[in-house]
Design a protein around this motif. Structure first.
Motif, mmCIF file in Angstrom:
data_model
loop_
_atom_site.group_PDB
_atom_site.id
_atom_site.type_symbol
_atom_site.label_atom_id
_atom_site.label_comp_id
_atom_site.label_asym_id
_atom_site.label_seq_id
_atom_site.Cartn_x
_atom_site.Cartn_y
_atom_site.Cartn_z
ATOM 1 N N LEU A 106 37.507 42.575 -43.600
ATOM 2 C CA LEU A 106 36.994 41.393 -44.526
ATOM 3 C C LEU A 106 36.181 40.267 -43.443
ATOM 4 O O LEU A 106 36.736 39.887 -42.551
ATOM 5 C CB LEU A 106 38.156 40.617 -45.057
ATOM 6 N N GLY A 107 34.929 40.081 -43.789
ATOM 7 C CA GLY A 107 33.974 39.319 -42.765
ATOM 8 C C GLY A 107 33.979 37.826 -43.387
ATOM 9 O O GLY A 107 34.631 37.657 -44.588
ATOM 10 N N LYS A 108 33.308 36.947 -42.964
ATOM 11 C CA LYS A 108 33.165 35.745 -43.336
ATOM 12 C C LYS A 108 32.464 35.471 -44.823
ATOM 13 O O LYS A 108 32.606 34.787 -45.727
ATOM 14 C CB LYS A 108 32.428 34.640 -42.373
ATOM 15 N N GLY A 109 31.666 36.474 -45.006
ATOM 16 C CA GLY A 109 31.030 36.357 -46.133
ATOM 17 C C GLY A 109 31.333 37.439 -47.236
ATOM 18 O O GLY A 109 30.828 37.791 -48.480
ATOM 19 N N GLY A 110 32.527 38.102 -47.036
ATOM 20 C CA GLY A 110 32.872 39.051 -48.040
ATOM 21 C C GLY A 110 33.480 40.237 -46.990
ATOM 22 O O GLY A 110 33.422 40.332 -46.012
ATOM 23 N N LEU A 111 33.657 41.438 -48.063
ATOM 24 C CA LEU A 111 33.820 42.687 -47.364
ATOM 25 C C LEU A 111 32.736 43.244 -46.570
ATOM 26 O O LEU A 111 31.475 43.226 -47.113
ATOM 27 C CB LEU A 111 34.197 43.664 -48.316
ATOM 28 N N GLN A 112 32.998 43.778 -45.380
ATOM 29 C CA GLN A 112 31.717 43.950 -44.376
ATOM 30 C C GLN A 112 31.143 45.417 -44.799
ATOM 31 O O GLN A 112 30.043 45.828 -44.791
ATOM 32 C CB GLN A 112 32.343 44.326 -43.160
ATOM 33 N N ALA A 113 31.974 46.286 -45.705
ATOM 34 C CA ALA A 113 31.330 47.458 -46.228
ATOM 35 C C ALA A 113 31.951 47.751 -47.736
ATOM 36 O O ALA A 113 32.961 47.275 -48.136
ATOM 37 C CB ALA A 113 31.987 48.717 -45.265
ATOM 38 N N GLU A 114 31.030 47.898 -48.584
ATOM 39 C CA GLU A 114 31.432 48.344 -50.084
ATOM 40 C C GLU A 114 32.336 49.185 -50.162
ATOM 41 O O GLU A 114 32.535 50.423 -49.587
ATOM 42 C CB GLU A 114 30.248 48.884 -50.606
ATOM 43 N N GLY A 115 33.800 48.715 -50.532
ATOM 44 C CA GLY A 115 34.668 49.701 -51.125
ATOM 45 C C GLY A 115 35.571 49.783 -49.941
ATOM 46 O O GLY A 115 36.806 50.466 -50.069
ATOM 47 N N ALA A 116 35.504 48.780 -49.000
ATOM 48 C CA ALA A 116 36.478 48.963 -47.548
ATOM 49 C C ALA A 116 37.670 48.043 -48.215
ATOM 50 O O ALA A 116 37.461 46.913 -48.551
ATOM 51 C CB ALA A 116 35.588 48.412 -46.510
ATOM 52 N N GLY A 117 38.985 48.539 -47.891
ATOM 53 C CA GLY A 117 40.009 48.081 -48.297
ATOM 54 C C GLY A 117 40.519 47.093 -47.044
ATOM 55 O O GLY A 117 39.999 47.295 -45.897
ATOM 56 N N ILE A 118 41.353 46.055 -47.450
ATOM 57 C CA ILE A 118 41.670 45.070 -46.447
ATOM 58 C C ILE A 118 43.141 45.094 -46.229
ATOM 59 O O ILE A 118 43.530 44.539 -45.459
ATOM 60 C CB ILE A 118 41.276 43.567 -46.751
ATOM 61 N N CYS A 119 43.888 46.066 -46.710
ATOM 62 C CA CYS A 119 45.541 46.284 -46.560
ATOM 63 C C CYS A 119 45.669 47.525 -46.354
ATOM 64 O O CYS A 119 45.196 48.532 -47.006
ATOM 65 C CB CYS A 119 46.236 45.473 -47.691
ATOM 66 N N HIS A 120 46.763 47.646 -45.338
ATOM 67 C CA HIS A 120 46.964 49.016 -44.912
ATOM 68 C C HIS A 120 48.103 49.507 -45.920
ATOM 69 O O HIS A 120 48.407 50.928 -46.068
ATOM 70 C CB HIS A 120 47.474 49.263 -43.523
ATOM 71 N N LEU A 121 48.563 48.723 -46.578
ATOM 72 C CA LEU A 121 49.839 49.138 -47.536
ATOM 73 C C LEU A 121 49.256 49.358 -49.207
ATOM 74 O O LEU A 121 50.000 49.946 -49.930
ATOM 75 C CB LEU A 121 50.981 48.135 -47.600
ATOM 76 N N CYS A 122 48.177 48.794 -49.275
ATOM 77 C CA CYS A 122 47.683 48.961 -50.703
ATOM 78 C C CYS A 122 46.234 49.345 -50.673
ATOM 79 O O CYS A 122 45.718 49.201 -49.511
ATOM 80 C CB CYS A 122 48.195 47.629 -51.424
ATOM 81 N N ARG A 123 45.640 49.205 -51.947
ATOM 82 C CA ARG A 123 44.119 49.227 -51.793
ATOM 83 C C ARG A 123 43.249 48.058 -52.260
ATOM 84 O O ARG A 123 42.235 48.274 -53.011
ATOM 85 C CB ARG A 123 43.891 50.560 -52.792
ATOM 86 N N ALA A 124 43.844 47.018 -51.841
ATOM 87 C CA ALA A 124 43.348 45.843 -52.123
ATOM 88 C C ALA A 124 41.903 45.736 -51.461
ATOM 89 O O ALA A 124 41.843 45.947 -50.194
ATOM 90 C CB ALA A 124 44.089 44.511 -51.657
ATOM 91 N N GLY A 125 40.894 45.401 -52.096
ATOM 92 C CA GLY A 125 39.546 45.395 -51.783
ATOM 93 C C GLY A 125 38.727 46.652 -51.941
ATOM 94 O O GLY A 125 37.443 46.657 -51.601
ATOM 95 N N CYS A 126 39.375 47.764 -52.417
ATOM 96 C CA CYS A 126 38.718 49.099 -52.800
ATOM 97 C C CYS A 126 37.894 48.693 -53.971
ATOM 98 O O CYS A 126 38.138 47.851 -54.790
ATOM 99 C CB CYS A 126 39.703 50.337 -52.668
ATOM 100 N N PRO A 127 37.214 49.734 -54.525
ATOM 101 C CA PRO A 127 36.537 49.554 -55.768
ATOM 102 C C PRO A 127 37.251 49.514 -56.829
ATOM 103 O O PRO A 127 38.445 50.314 -56.941
ATOM 104 C CB PRO A 127 35.729 50.943 -55.824
ATOM 105 N N GLY A 128 37.405 48.464 -57.904
ATOM 106 C CA GLY A 128 38.104 48.225 -58.841
ATOM 107 C C GLY A 128 39.508 47.475 -58.626
ATOM 108 O O GLY A 128 40.223 47.190 -59.481
#
Length: 203
Positions: A106-128
């Motif tokens: 998670l960068g300052k402008g949002g996710l650095q890569a499309e579909g990249a999750g930000i949590c190792h325990l869940c899929r927050a930030g992944c598509p959908g």
């Protein structure tokens, strides 16, 4: 675990009841130093750090299987050590665990890569699965522990550690890093700025 307790505990004379927290005394006397490695070495060759951690993991596994013999009074006993979790600096844990999902996505402008999750325990930030939902019906809540956060193309030395099948549970949140040096610090700073703007004559 090798501390002299807290200042309040020392004043009240409770230190004799058992081993206290490690808030008092020098950190050199209340921690076990396992290794030292200059950053410039593993910055040039990242595998140097992995090799060093692998040796530590092998020692920890031996502590779990064989244990260590100690004298307790006149009796010789064998103590076995089981590693249940790691806490600490998140950038380093993410690096050592080769996590494909972590806050670093998670960068300052949002996710650095499309579909990249930000949590190792869940899929927050992944598509959908929006990471910014905070309600009881947040979509990431139903994704906890349903997919490992590891990159199959890389190998983490921590995978060799004897642990539970869900290896992502090895990495635990440290309240000091998350609160004191993280979200609480940001909230406190934002509150002070807002207070300064709203009440300039009192601040």
């Amino acid at each position: 675990v090798l501390g002299r307790g807290t200042l309040i505990q020392q004043k009240e004379g409770e230190c004799e009841k058992g081993m206290g927290l490690n808030f008092q005394g020098s950190s050199y006397r209340t921690r076990f130093l396992l290794s030292v490695l200059a950053r410039r070495h593993y910055k040039v060759d990242p595998y140097v750090l992995d090799d060093m951690v692998l040796e530590i993991v092998r020692d920890l596994n031996e502590l779990f299987t064989k244990g260590v013999s100690v004298l307790c009074g006149d009796q010789k006993i064998c103590l076995k050590v089981c590693i249940v979790a790691f806490k600490g600096d998140w950038p380093m844990l993410s690096r050592l665990g080769h996590l494909s999902r972590s806050f670093t996505r998670l960068g300052k402008g949002g996710l650095q890569a499309e579909g990249a999750g930000i949590c190792h325990l869940c899929r927050a930030g992944c598509p959908g699965v929006p990471y910014h939902e905070f309600g009881v019906n947040a979509r990431w809540r139903n994704t906890c522990l349903d997919s490992p956060p590891f990159d199959n193309k890389s190998y983490s030395p921590l995978w060799e550690l004897y642990q539970r099948p869900q290896k992502e549970l090895l990495y635990q949140y440290d309240p000091f890093h998350v609160c004191h040096k993280g979200i609480y610090a940001e909230l406190a700073g934002s509150a002070l700025v807002a207070l300064r703007i709203c009440l300039p004559m009192f601040v």
